[in-house]
Design an enzyme around this catalytic site. Structure first.
Site, PDB file in Angstrom:
ATOM      1  N   TYR A  38      -4.545   4.302   5.943  1.00 19.91           N
ATOM      2  CA  TYR A  38      -5.111   3.388   6.951  1.00 19.91           C
ATOM      3  C   TYR A  38      -6.474   3.881   7.426  1.00 19.91           C
ATOM      4  O   TYR A  38      -7.405   3.100   7.611  1.00 19.91           O
ATOM      5  CB  TYR A  38      -4.170   3.235   8.151  1.00 19.91           C
ATOM      6  CG  TYR A  38      -2.976   2.369   7.872  1.00 19.91           C
ATOM      7  CD1 TYR A  38      -3.088   0.986   7.843  1.00 19.91           C
ATOM      8  CD2 TYR A  38      -1.724   2.926   7.631  1.00 19.91           C
ATOM      9  CE1 TYR A  38      -1.997   0.181   7.579  1.00 19.91           C
ATOM     10  CE2 TYR A  38      -0.622   2.131   7.368  1.00 19.91           C
ATOM     11  CZ  TYR A  38      -0.766   0.757   7.339  1.00 19.91           C
ATOM     12  OH  TYR A  38       0.320  -0.036   7.069  1.00 19.91           O
ATOM     13  N   LYS A  48       0.845  -1.191   0.000  1.00 26.63           N
ATOM     14  CA  LYS A  48       0.000   0.000   0.000  1.00 26.63           C
ATOM     15  C   LYS A  48       0.879   1.239   0.000  1.00 26.63           C
ATOM     16  O   LYS A  48       1.974   1.144   0.561  1.00 26.63           O
ATOM     17  CB  LYS A  48      -0.958   0.049   1.191  1.00 26.63           C
ATOM     18  CG  LYS A  48      -0.412  -0.298   2.566  1.00 26.63           C
ATOM     19  CD  LYS A  48       0.699   0.423   3.215  1.00 26.63           C
ATOM     20  CE  LYS A  48       0.729   1.888   3.449  1.00 26.63           C
ATOM     21  NZ  LYS A  48       1.977   2.361   4.122  1.00 26.63           N
TER      22      LYS A  48
HETATM   23  P1  NAD Z   1      12.438   1.088   2.581  1.00 26.98           P
HETATM   24  O1  NAD Z   1      13.051   2.383   2.194  1.00 26.98           O
HETATM   25  O2  NAD Z   1      12.829   0.485   3.880  1.00 26.98           O
HETATM   26  O3  NAD Z   1      12.698  -0.007   1.450  1.00 26.98           O
HETATM   27  C1  NAD Z   1      12.488   0.278   0.093  1.00 26.98           C
HETATM   28  C2  NAD Z   1      13.277  -0.701  -0.738  1.00 26.98           C
HETATM   29  O4  NAD Z   1      13.101  -0.374  -2.116  1.00 26.98           O
HETATM   30  C3  NAD Z   1      14.794  -0.620  -0.453  1.00 26.98           C
HETATM   31  O5  NAD Z   1      15.321  -1.927  -0.374  1.00 26.98           O
HETATM   32  C4  NAD Z   1      15.347   0.104  -1.658  1.00 26.98           C
HETATM   33  O6  NAD Z   1      16.676  -0.280  -1.971  1.00 26.98           O
HETATM   34  C5  NAD Z   1      14.388  -0.334  -2.755  1.00 26.98           C
HETATM   35  N1  NAD Z   1      14.343   0.569  -3.895  1.00 26.98           N
HETATM   36  C6  NAD Z   1      14.260   0.159  -5.164  1.00 26.98           C
HETATM   37  N2  NAD Z   1      14.269   1.189  -5.998  1.00 26.98           N
HETATM   38  C7  NAD Z   1      14.372   2.289  -5.246  1.00 26.98           C
HETATM   39  C8  NAD Z   1      14.443   3.684  -5.560  1.00 26.98           C
HETATM   40  N3  NAD Z   1      14.409   4.129  -6.813  1.00 26.98           N
HETATM   41  N4  NAD Z   1      14.532   4.534  -4.527  1.00 26.98           N
HETATM   42  C9  NAD Z   1      14.555   4.107  -3.257  1.00 26.98           C
HETATM   43  N5  NAD Z   1      14.495   2.809  -2.897  1.00 26.98           N
HETATM   44  C10 NAD Z   1      14.408   1.908  -3.906  1.00 26.98           C
HETATM   45  O7  NAD Z   1      10.857   1.312   2.509  1.00 26.98           O
HETATM   46  P2  NAD Z   1       9.766   0.380   3.166  1.00 26.98           P
HETATM   47  O8  NAD Z   1       9.398   0.918   4.488  1.00 26.98           O
HETATM   48  O9  NAD Z   1      10.198  -1.031   3.066  1.00 26.98           O
HETATM   49  O10 NAD Z   1       8.505   0.669   2.197  1.00 26.98           O
HETATM   50  C11 NAD Z   1       8.351   0.001   0.954  1.00 26.98           C
HETATM   51  C12 NAD Z   1       6.850  -0.100   0.615  1.00 26.98           C
HETATM   52  O11 NAD Z   1       6.215  -0.838   1.632  1.00 26.98           O
HETATM   53  C13 NAD Z   1       6.119   1.241   0.547  1.00 26.98           C
HETATM   54  O12 NAD Z   1       5.160   1.213  -0.478  1.00 26.98           O
HETATM   55  C14 NAD Z   1       5.445   1.366   1.892  1.00 26.98           C
HETATM   56  O13 NAD Z   1       4.265   2.153   1.869  1.00 26.98           O
HETATM   57  C15 NAD Z   1       5.119  -0.086   2.178  1.00 26.98           C
HETATM   58  N6  NAD Z   1       5.046  -0.376   3.622  1.00 26.98           N
HETATM   59  C16 NAD Z   1       3.949  -1.033   4.090  1.00 26.98           C
HETATM   60  C17 NAD Z   1       3.822  -1.319   5.428  1.00 26.98           C
HETATM   61  C18 NAD Z   1       2.642  -2.087   5.936  1.00 26.98           C
HETATM   62  O14 NAD Z   1       2.490  -2.196   7.148  1.00 26.98           O
HETATM   63  N7  NAD Z   1       1.815  -2.648   5.068  1.00 26.98           N
HETATM   64  C19 NAD Z   1       4.834  -0.914   6.310  1.00 26.98           C
HETATM   65  C20 NAD Z   1       5.946  -0.255   5.814  1.00 26.98           C
HETATM   66  C21 NAD Z   1       6.047   0.021   4.458  1.00 26.98           C
END
Ligand code: NAD
Length: 370
Positions: free
Chosen positions: A221, A136
């Site tokens: 949310y 999401k």
């Molecule tokens: P994060 O920054 O921790 O991880 C993002 C990942 O994407 C990294 O491994 C990064 O290297 C990679 N990536 C690939 N291409 C990229 C680019 N061009 N720029 C930056 N990073 C790039 O982020 P996250 O917290 O893991 O969030 C990722 C997704 O998950 C988002 O859409 C976020 O909304 C979602 N999320 C959902 C929940 C949930 O509870 N459902 C919780 C956290 C995050």
């Protein structure tokens, strides 16, 4: 580290039957008995913070198994390979992952990358003929979301959105109570989502990658929650933005938005999303005959709640473990979840987000047709 034993201990502490697990067994029964049915073999795309959490939780899932990775960072791929015994042939990068179409050992890809990348990545996965689970918000606007839904339909693959709360026992108990009429006619919902965000250089603070600010990340949310809590689709929104730090929250990155939703049955919702208010994670639903509260409502848990009948004492689960089992049952067995998690659900939330941003700009009530 989360272990299968911890998970089972938490579950067996509370022998509650929930009619939403694969084959309608109880949580306790499902996780305490051996399972030898079909398993969804999943590759995770994006090995960041949330991807790591999902991978860890999936170690306790029974119907879903982590078998592959897609990442732009070779060192992370190596780490994950040794940690999760992932074979070389199931490792891809962002350039070559279309080749996954030739890999018969992967059934689905879970896209866990920055929001703005989901659109293109999900469409590529669909074209490779694999089912997709997408985090999401599924995209950064409803038009892109709709294109993803259509691409998955055309490729005949399922598209699910990572709405983990749709499988959370306290949440589902309130949905059950509301559906059973135990709260009477629903009149009001309040959804509050906020935390103080740190590092201003992270992708969440970059409109190009995030699609917005707090609304995209956590306001969703309250939006999504208002729909499954009230049990109707909103027909209008109004919204107001407050920005106290325009240096940190650049143009297009919302710091705080308050918004209101109107429902056809007369219920209203009053919600807030903020990247500058801590300890804000509460849902409140009230009707003519009773109320329900979740606080915290959407964090990783434990979720706590009460209703006019007393404290809720549903099992404390690792959300992503149950989510992956449920999603495997949806994909492999055509199971219907109590609260839908398909791409169309994701598009509805994006239509509301589009309307909220439009209402902030216009200062007027924006009508919605979902
Ligand atoms: P994060 O920054 O921790 O991880 C993002 C990942 O994407 C990294 O491994 C990064 O290297 C990679 N990536 C690939 N291409 C990229 C680019 N061009 N720029 C930056 N990073 C790039 O982020 P996250 O917290 O893991 O969030 C990722 C997704 O998950 C988002 O859409 C976020 O909304 C979602 N999320 C959902 C929940 C949930 O509870 N459902 C919780 C956290 C995050």
């Amino acid at each position: 580290m989360h272990s299968r034993r911890d998970f089972l201990q938490k579950l067996t502490a509370s022998a509650i039957t929930l009619p939403f697990l694969p084959n309608s067994t109880s949580l306790e029964e499902f996780y305490s008995k051996p399972y030898d049915g079909p398993v969804l073999r999943v590759a995770i795309m994006g090995l960041g913070g949330y991807g790591s959490r999902v991978a860890e939780a999936m170690q306790s899932s029974k119907m879903a198994k982590l078998v592959g990775v897609i990442s732009g960072t070779p060192s992370k791929i190596k780490d994950w390979q040794s940690k999760y015994k992932i074979p070389e042939k199931n490792c891809y990068n962002y350039e070559n992952f279309d080749q996954i179409k030739n890999n018969a050992d992967i059934d689905a890809v879970y896209v866990i990358t920055p929001n703005a990348l989901h659109h293109n990545q999900v469409i590529r996965v669909a074209k490779a003929g694999k089912h997709v689970i997408c985090e999401k918000p599924m995209a950064i606007n409803a038009k892109e979301g709709q294109e993803m839904v259509e691409a998955c339909k055309k490729a005949n693959v399922k598209l699910l959105v990572g709405y983990r709360m749709h499988f959370e026992p306290h949440t589902l108990e309130i949905v059950r109570m509301r559906k059973a009429g135990e709260l009477g006619k629903i009149t009001f919902f309040q959804g509050l989502s906020g935390f103080k965000i740190g590092d201003p250089s992270q992708w969440r603070m970059n409109k190009q990658l995030a699609g917005g600010g707090a609304m995209m990340d956590i306001g969703i949310y309250a939006i999504n929650g208002s729909r499954y809590m009230v049990g109707e689709e909103p027909i209008w929104v109004t919204a107001q933005e407050t920005k106290t730090d325009p240096q940190k929250f650049k143009e297009g990155v919302d710091e705080t938005i308050t918004f209101q939703l109107g429902f056809p049955g007369g219920a209203v919702a009053s919600c807030l999303s903020s990247y500058n208010i801590n300890n804000l994670d509460r849902f409140f639903l009230t009707g003519d005959n009773g109320f329900a509260e979740l606080f915290p409502a959407t964090g990783y848990g434990p979720i706590k709640g009460r209703t006019h009948k007393g404290e809720l004492n549903q099992p404390i689960v690792t959300h992503q473990t149950v989510q992956m089992d449920e999603m495997a049952a949806i994909i492999l067995q055509g199971k219907q979840p109590m609260v839908p998690v398909d791409g169309e659900e994701g598009v509805k939330d994006l239509k509301i987000i589009d309307a909220i941003y439009a209402a902030v700009k216009s200062g007027k009530k924006e009508n919605l047709k979902l």
